[in-house]
Write a protein that holds these residues in place. Structure first.
Motif, PDB file in Angstrom:
ATOM      1  N   VAL A 119      -6.362 -10.583   1.397  1.00 47.39           N
ATOM      2  CA  VAL A 119      -6.480 -10.014   2.738  1.00 47.39           C
ATOM      3  C   VAL A 119      -5.874  -8.613   2.705  1.00 47.39           C
ATOM      4  O   VAL A 119      -4.710  -8.445   2.337  1.00 47.39           O
ATOM      5  CB  VAL A 119      -5.752 -10.886   3.777  1.00 47.39           C
ATOM      6  N   PRO A 120      -6.647  -7.591   3.051  1.00 50.54           N
ATOM      7  CA  PRO A 120      -6.122  -6.222   2.927  1.00 50.54           C
ATOM      8  C   PRO A 120      -5.187  -5.853   4.069  1.00 50.54           C
ATOM      9  O   PRO A 120      -5.307  -6.371   5.184  1.00 50.54           O
ATOM     10  CB  PRO A 120      -7.396  -5.372   2.965  1.00 50.54           C
ATOM     11  N   LEU A 121      -4.265  -4.954   3.773  1.00 55.06           N
ATOM     12  CA  LEU A 121      -3.423  -4.344   4.798  1.00 55.06           C
ATOM     13  C   LEU A 121      -4.043  -3.007   5.207  1.00 55.06           C
ATOM     14  O   LEU A 121      -4.741  -2.368   4.414  1.00 55.06           O
ATOM     15  CB  LEU A 121      -2.009  -4.090   4.271  1.00 55.06           C
ATOM     16  N   GLY A 122      -3.755  -2.587   6.426  1.00 53.32           N
ATOM     17  CA  GLY A 122      -4.172  -1.254   6.846  1.00 53.32           C
ATOM     18  C   GLY A 122      -3.331  -0.192   6.155  1.00 53.32           C
ATOM     19  O   GLY A 122      -2.235  -0.468   5.658  1.00 53.32           O
ATOM     20  N   PRO A 123      -3.817   1.045   6.097  1.00 49.12           N
ATOM     21  CA  PRO A 123      -3.100   2.119   5.391  1.00 49.12           C
ATOM     22  C   PRO A 123      -1.670   2.328   5.878  1.00 49.12           C
ATOM     23  O   PRO A 123      -0.751   2.496   5.072  1.00 49.12           O
ATOM     24  CB  PRO A 123      -3.971   3.356   5.657  1.00 49.12           C
ATOM     25  N   ALA A 124      -1.464   2.307   7.196  1.00 55.12           N
ATOM     26  CA  ALA A 124      -0.115   2.548   7.723  1.00 55.12           C
ATOM     27  C   ALA A 124       0.831   1.422   7.347  1.00 55.12           C
ATOM     28  O   ALA A 124       1.969   1.657   6.917  1.00 55.12           O
ATOM     29  CB  ALA A 124      -0.167   2.722   9.245  1.00 55.12           C
ATOM     30  N   GLN A 128      13.403  -3.012  -4.708  1.00 52.99           N
ATOM     31  CA  GLN A 128      12.145  -3.402  -5.319  1.00 52.99           C
ATOM     32  C   GLN A 128      10.981  -2.670  -4.677  1.00 52.99           C
ATOM     33  O   GLN A 128      10.070  -2.203  -5.361  1.00 52.99           O
ATOM     34  CB  GLN A 128      11.941  -4.912  -5.153  1.00 52.99           C
ATOM     35  N   ALA A 129      10.983  -2.585  -3.358  1.00 54.23           N
ATOM     36  CA  ALA A 129       9.879  -1.936  -2.659  1.00 54.23           C
ATOM     37  C   ALA A 129       9.801  -0.459  -3.013  1.00 54.23           C
ATOM     38  O   ALA A 129       8.716   0.099  -3.167  1.00 54.23           O
ATOM     39  CB  ALA A 129      10.041  -2.105  -1.151  1.00 54.23           C
ATOM     40  N   ARG A 130      10.963   0.217  -3.165  1.00 55.28           N
ATOM     41  CA  ARG A 130      10.961   1.637  -3.519  1.00 55.28           C
ATOM     42  C   ARG A 130      10.420   1.851  -4.930  1.00 55.28           C
ATOM     43  O   ARG A 130       9.728   2.822  -5.204  1.00 55.28           O
ATOM     44  CB  ARG A 130      12.386   2.205  -3.411  1.00 55.28           C
ATOM     45  N   LEU A 131      10.752   0.946  -5.836  1.00 55.69           N
ATOM     46  CA  LEU A 131      10.309   1.101  -7.215  1.00 55.69           C
ATOM     47  C   LEU A 131       8.824   0.824  -7.383  1.00 55.69           C
ATOM     48  O   LEU A 131       8.194   1.333  -8.300  1.00 55.69           O
ATOM     49  CB  LEU A 131      11.092   0.133  -8.124  1.00 55.69           C
ATOM     50  N   PHE A 170       8.585  -9.314   3.979  1.00 53.91           N
ATOM     51  CA  PHE A 170       9.332  -8.230   4.594  1.00 53.91           C
ATOM     52  C   PHE A 170      10.562  -7.792   3.802  1.00 53.91           C
ATOM     53  O   PHE A 170      11.128  -6.741   4.092  1.00 53.91           O
ATOM     54  CB  PHE A 170       9.780  -8.646   6.005  1.00 53.91           C
ATOM     55  N   GLY A 171      10.976  -8.601   2.828  1.00 56.08           N
ATOM     56  CA  GLY A 171      12.196  -8.285   2.091  1.00 56.08           C
ATOM     57  C   GLY A 171      11.985  -7.770   0.688  1.00 56.08           C
ATOM     58  O   GLY A 171      12.948  -7.531  -0.037  1.00 56.08           O
ATOM     59  N   GLY A 172      10.723  -7.604   0.280  1.00 54.76           N
ATOM     60  CA  GLY A 172      10.457  -7.075  -1.046  1.00 54.76           C
ATOM     61  C   GLY A 172      10.819  -8.017  -2.180  1.00 54.76           C
ATOM     62  O   GLY A 172      11.003  -7.581  -3.314  1.00 54.76           O
ATOM     63  N   ALA A 173      10.922  -9.329  -1.905  1.00 60.33           N
ATOM     64  CA  ALA A 173      11.267 -10.302  -2.956  1.00 60.33           C
ATOM     65  C   ALA A 173      10.016 -10.648  -3.754  1.00 60.33           C
ATOM     66  O   ALA A 173       9.471 -11.755  -3.682  1.00 60.33           O
ATOM     67  CB  ALA A 173      11.877 -11.557  -2.330  1.00 60.33           C
ATOM     68  N   ARG A 187       5.262  -0.761   4.066  1.00 57.33           N
ATOM     69  CA  ARG A 187       5.817  -1.873   3.293  1.00 57.33           C
ATOM     70  C   ARG A 187       5.912  -1.538   1.811  1.00 57.33           C
ATOM     71  O   ARG A 187       6.796  -2.020   1.104  1.00 57.33           O
ATOM     72  CB  ARG A 187       4.959  -3.118   3.515  1.00 57.33           C
ATOM     73  N   GLY A 188       4.945  -0.778   1.308  1.00 55.94           N
ATOM     74  CA  GLY A 188       4.954  -0.401  -0.101  1.00 55.94           C
ATOM     75  C   GLY A 188       4.189  -1.343  -1.000  1.00 55.94           C
ATOM     76  O   GLY A 188       4.004  -1.063  -2.186  1.00 55.94           O
TER      77      GLY A 188
END
Length: 254
Positions: free
Chosen positions: A140-145, A6-9, A107-110, A150-151
């Motif tokens: 809440v935003p995530l940082g770029p890295a 899921q995360a890759r797609l 963390f699991g892309g669910a 995580r995707g």
């Protein structure tokens, strides 16, 4: 479909394929493994009732548990040292088994869990007496890295359906994380507070949307509250009139 797949797609493609799979295959509850019927929900109604419906009294500011006699009040900690945010609504407690759902989403892309979290959060918002709906939503935003690794941003994945459910405009890039802060999980309260200093800013093209507005900040989990407090302080520094946190799960105090 696995979380990594899921995360890759990407979230949109994964969501579409997940919806097709739900239509073709029987659904099993993510908590009890029983059937969810034709609802397409990742969590069955019985588990939803058991783990989310029975909401005890919580501090109206930070959402930490209170005694029944203190319903609608602020806890002692918020009275002694008021945070930058004005209110918090939590759908449930960050405890077993809900914590496992959050970890799978985060963390699991669910990603199929995000709309269910949003529905649970909507019910909590509407069930909170006297809670004023925000005028706009900000995840809440995530940082770029972290976002690249995580995707996807789990807070944004919850905020998207929540925006539609509440009829409140969502501005995904209203706030930006200016630095990639260390992971907060496992950090002490003081480390969390230090990590979040100067972490956020308001996007220059969003300044007019912030001034004088009531902003709802969406996140998956509220633990110490330092991340949400830092973001609320930033929004208020740029003119926000009020900041309310909308979180799926609240970690109980130690």
């Amino acid at each position: 479909m696995s979380g990594r797949a899921q995360a890759r797609l990407g979230p949109r493609v994964a969501s579409a394929l997940g919806g097709l799979a739900d239509a073709l295959l029987p659904s099993a509850c993510a908590l009890c493994a029983g059937g969810t019927g034709a609802s397409g929900s990742p969590v069955c109604q019985a588990c939803t009732q058991q783990f989310l419906t029975a909401r005890g009294a919580r501090c109206r500011c930070c959402a930490n548990p209170l005694g029944a006699a203190d319903t609608g009040m602020r806890c002692g900690a918020c009275l002694a040292d008021a945070p930058a945010y004005d209110a918090t609504v939590a759908a449930g407690g960050y405890a077993s088994p809900l914590d496992q759902l959050v970890l799978r989403l985060k963390f699991g892309g669910a990603l199929a869990l995000a709309p269910w979290c949003a529905r649970a959060l909507r019910e909590a918002v509407l069930a909170t007496p006297g809670f004023a709906l925000p005028e706009l939503l900000c995840p809440v935003p995530l940082g770029p890295a972290r976002l690249s690794e995580r995707g996807y941003n789990q807070a944004l994945e919850i905020a998207r359906p929540l925006s539609a459910l509440l009829g409140i405009a969502l501005h995904p890039r209203l706030a930006l994380r200016r630095i990639d802060t260390p992971a907060q999980s496992g950090a002490t309260a003081q480390e969390r507070k230090k990590n979040m200093r100067h972490a956020f800013l308001v996007a220059p093209d969003m300044l007019a949307r912030v001034r004088g507005r009531h902003i709802g900040v969406v996140d998956d989990v509220m633990t110490s509250g330092h991340t949400l407090n830092a973001l609320a302080a930033t929004l208020k520094r740029f003119g926000a009139a009020r900041v309310s946190n909308l979180v799926f799960a609240r970690t109980p105090p130690p």
